[in-house]
Design a protein around this motif. Sequence first.
Motif, PDB file in Angstrom:
ATOM      1  N   ILE A 297       0.841  -1.201   0.000  1.00 16.97           N
ATOM      2  CA  ILE A 297       0.000   0.000   0.000  1.00 16.97           C
ATOM      3  C   ILE A 297       0.878   1.254   0.000  1.00 16.97           C
ATOM      4  O   ILE A 297       0.663   2.190  -0.767  1.00 16.97           O
ATOM      5  CB  ILE A 297      -0.952  -0.017   1.218  1.00 16.97           C
ATOM      6  N   ALA A 298       1.892   1.252   0.867  1.00 21.91           N
ATOM      7  CA  ALA A 298       2.803   2.396   0.933  1.00 21.91           C
ATOM      8  C   ALA A 298       3.592   2.535  -0.363  1.00 21.91           C
ATOM      9  O   ALA A 298       3.771   3.643  -0.897  1.00 21.91           O
ATOM     10  CB  ALA A 298       3.748   2.242   2.118  1.00 21.91           C
ATOM     11  N   GLU A 299       4.057   1.437  -0.895  1.00 23.21           N
ATOM     12  CA  GLU A 299       4.853   1.446  -2.123  1.00 23.21           C
ATOM     13  C   GLU A 299       4.053   2.012  -3.296  1.00 23.21           C
ATOM     14  O   GLU A 299       4.557   2.820  -4.091  1.00 23.21           O
ATOM     15  CB  GLU A 299       5.298   0.020  -2.434  1.00 23.21           C
ATOM     16  N   ASN A 300       2.791   1.607  -3.406  1.00 22.71           N
ATOM     17  CA  ASN A 300       1.966   2.065  -4.525  1.00 22.71           C
ATOM     18  C   ASN A 300       1.712   3.565  -4.503  1.00 22.71           C
ATOM     19  O   ASN A 300       1.393   4.156  -5.541  1.00 22.71           O
ATOM     20  CB  ASN A 300       0.624   1.328  -4.524  1.00 22.71           C
ATOM     21  N   PHE A 301       1.857   4.176  -3.333  1.00 20.00           N
ATOM     22  CA  PHE A 301       1.616   5.614  -3.224  1.00 20.00           C
ATOM     23  C   PHE A 301       2.885   6.430  -3.445  1.00 20.00           C
ATOM     24  O   PHE A 301       2.814   7.649  -3.627  1.00 20.00           O
ATOM     25  CB  PHE A 301       1.017   5.938  -1.849  1.00 20.00           C
TER      26      PHE A 301
END
Length: 295
Positions: free
Chosen positions: A252-256
Amino acid sequence: MSGTSTVLKLNNSVEMPALGLGVYQSPPEETAAAVETALRDGYRLIDTAAAYRNEEQVGEGLKRSGVDRDEVFVTTKLWLSDYGYDSALRAFDASLDRLGLEYLDLYLLHQPVPLEPEPWVAAYKAAEKLLADGRVRAIGVSNHTPGLLRTLMDRTDVVPAVNQVELHPYFIQRELRELHDRLGIVTQSWSPIGGITQYWPHAPNGGRSVLQEPAVTELAAKYGKTAAQVVLRWHLQHGLCAIPKSVKAHRIAENFAVFDFALTPEEVAAVDALDTGLRSGPDPETIRLDSFGRR
């Protein structure tokens, strides 16, 4: 941030974040934590649907995050079994109740039903009433082709603000995006990194992964990013809204983390060139009210 807006302005001047969290296929027991994590990581768009059976958990995640309601753009969708005017209004109330919200930011018709048009058109007219009554800030559709958009618009009054469609490097929907641009409709991408080629039975691109394509992996190595981040950046530079799904906190963090680099026009074109022109999801032109069973 490198040259791409974090928000997109809809045709009624409402602003929608350009990147959000999708929760399709997110198990209910994992959805609340995923939503809470995403909001704490900076996401401000959450996309769900009545058919996903996790609206209640999305609402729980919103509450647990501590982020003010007016800072979050919440989308849900009307399922086919509730098409029709009065039934659509009742289904909207039920979705709001499950989400624990007083209004929605965006309400979408989940599928077109060209073979049974009367309930489909009536459902959109119900959405128009919800918009007029201020119960939703914007309305739109999902999975509509150029022809189906025109069919619906010929019988209704409000131009959809958004059309959420299958869109990834194997299926770039150039014709549809060009029509959207002319009509002032924002294109929103579901399965933006091409996951549907892995989970949808008999997908034309089945067994292939855009995340393993050299055109993507070479850019990931160049920019020190993951392949998924490169693909999401590609969406943003096309002016699209992407809603990748994950329940894993690190993903989730990576995709943002895609607002600190930019692809060149030539690199965007190289990803475009992966297009096969083949849809992996259901054909919108053949959908009936009972195409997917009741949900």
